[in-house]
Motif scaffolding. Sequence first.
Motif, PDB file in Angstrom:
ATOM      1  N   GLU A   1     -14.483  -7.087  -9.492  1.00 21.21           N
ATOM      2  CA  GLU A   1     -13.193  -6.620  -8.956  1.00 21.21           C
ATOM      3  C   GLU A   1     -13.334  -5.286  -8.231  1.00 21.21           C
ATOM      4  OE1 GLU A   1     -10.217  -8.104  -8.710  1.00 21.21           O
ATOM      5  OE2 GLU A   1     -10.973  -9.923  -9.672  1.00 21.21           O
ATOM      6  N   ASP A   2     -14.462  -4.601  -8.413  1.00 20.67           N
ATOM      7  CA  ASP A   2     -14.709  -3.351  -7.690  1.00 20.67           C
ATOM      8  C   ASP A   2     -14.739  -3.584  -6.184  1.00 20.67           C
ATOM      9  OD1 ASP A   2     -14.939  -2.008 -10.086  1.00 20.67           O
ATOM     10  OD2 ASP A   2     -17.139  -2.053 -10.092  1.00 20.67           O
ATOM     11  N   PHE A   3     -14.978  -4.821  -5.776  1.00 26.20           N
ATOM     12  CA  PHE A   3     -15.091  -5.130  -4.361  1.00 26.20           C
ATOM     13  C   PHE A   3     -13.869  -5.866  -3.813  1.00 26.20           C
ATOM     14  CE2 PHE A   3     -19.517  -4.956  -5.954  1.00 26.20           C
ATOM     15  CZ  PHE A   3     -19.804  -3.721  -5.395  1.00 26.20           C
ATOM     16  N   PHE A   4     -12.745  -5.784  -4.548  1.00 28.37           N
ATOM     17  CA  PHE A   4     -11.494  -6.384  -4.060  1.00 28.37           C
ATOM     18  C   PHE A   4     -11.205  -5.858  -2.660  1.00 28.37           C
ATOM     19  CE2 PHE A   4      -6.922  -5.923  -3.375  1.00 28.37           C
ATOM     20  CZ  PHE A   4      -6.523  -7.234  -3.476  1.00 28.37           C
ATOM     21  N   ASP A   5     -10.990  -6.769  -1.709  1.00 30.44           N
ATOM     22  CA  ASP A   5     -10.661  -6.417  -0.325  1.00 30.44           C
ATOM     23  C   ASP A   5     -11.590  -5.307   0.176  1.00 30.44           C
ATOM     24  OD1 ASP A   5      -9.380  -6.585   2.087  1.00 30.44           O
ATOM     25  OD2 ASP A   5      -7.534  -5.638   1.417  1.00 30.44           O
ATOM     26  N   ALA A   6     -12.871  -5.598   0.147  1.00 28.09           N
ATOM     27  CA  ALA A   6     -13.922  -4.616   0.415  1.00 28.09           C
ATOM     28  C   ALA A   6     -13.786  -3.939   1.775  1.00 28.09           C
ATOM     29  CB  ALA A   6     -15.281  -5.303   0.321  1.00 28.09           C
ATOM     30  N   HIS A   7     -14.162  -2.665   1.805  1.00 27.24           N
ATOM     31  CA  HIS A   7     -14.141  -1.873   3.034  1.00 27.24           C
ATOM     32  C   HIS A   7     -15.557  -1.763   3.602  1.00 27.24           C
ATOM     33  CE1 HIS A   7     -15.846   1.656   0.940  1.00 27.24           C
ATOM     34  NE2 HIS A   7     -15.096   1.266  -0.078  1.00 27.24           N
ATOM     35  N   LEU A   8     -15.674  -1.196   4.788  1.00 26.16           N
ATOM     36  CA  LEU A   8     -16.966  -1.039   5.436  1.00 26.16           C
ATOM     37  C   LEU A   8     -17.769   0.099   4.812  1.00 26.16           C
ATOM     38  CD1 LEU A   8     -16.077  -1.417   9.234  1.00 26.16           C
ATOM     39  CD2 LEU A   8     -16.890  -3.164   7.642  1.00 26.16           C
ATOM     40  N   THR A   9     -19.079  -0.055   4.873  1.00 30.82           N
ATOM     41  CA  THR A   9     -19.997   1.009   4.466  1.00 30.82           C
ATOM     42  C   THR A   9     -20.180   1.971   5.645  1.00 30.82           C
ATOM     43  OG1 THR A   9     -21.949  -0.145   5.311  1.00 30.82           O
ATOM     44  CG2 THR A   9     -21.311  -0.609   3.012  1.00 30.82           C
TER      45      THR A   9
END
Length: 179
Positions: free
Chosen positions: A42-50
Amino acid sequence: MEAKLSQGLYPLHRCKTIHLVRHAQGVHNVEGEKNFDAYLSEDFFDAHLTPFGWQQVDNLHKHVKTSGISNRIELVVVSPLLRTLQTAIGTFGGEYNGVDAPPLMIAGAGNSGRHTIGSLNCPPFIAVESCREYLIWYGYLPFGVHPCDRRSNITKYCELFPAIDFSLIETEKKCFVEA
């Protein structure tokens, strides 16, 4: 008989060119390549760019501008996921002067650390749910199997991305899977 480039079913002046762009590197991609099970976090929910993803976006933006492609783009259709919105806006976004046109993306949107990106001198943007990479329908709400494939509330997106048209999104609700 050999067909000429200008011959075809439809005249070229009546045809549209479609450019498909995959999102730049997201935080989920980095961890998922190390361990596929990380996609379930869940830490990567709707992940943003690096930061590297933003570098990819900057490179593509430069290419789109210097090649002249940006002058021929009439519309940007984008998936309503954070990383795809960031990629599209960073690539095809315009100038921002704070007066003439609303921003496509406000400063710092989605952990970007970026300045405001404007909608001046760029094509219109519209978000379309069915453009998502993975989309599974349960009833009327779309859900992704992995948290990175689920999106935030459209109200939140409207605040972060004021000049994007979200009118084709049929549900306001955040897409999440209940345990």
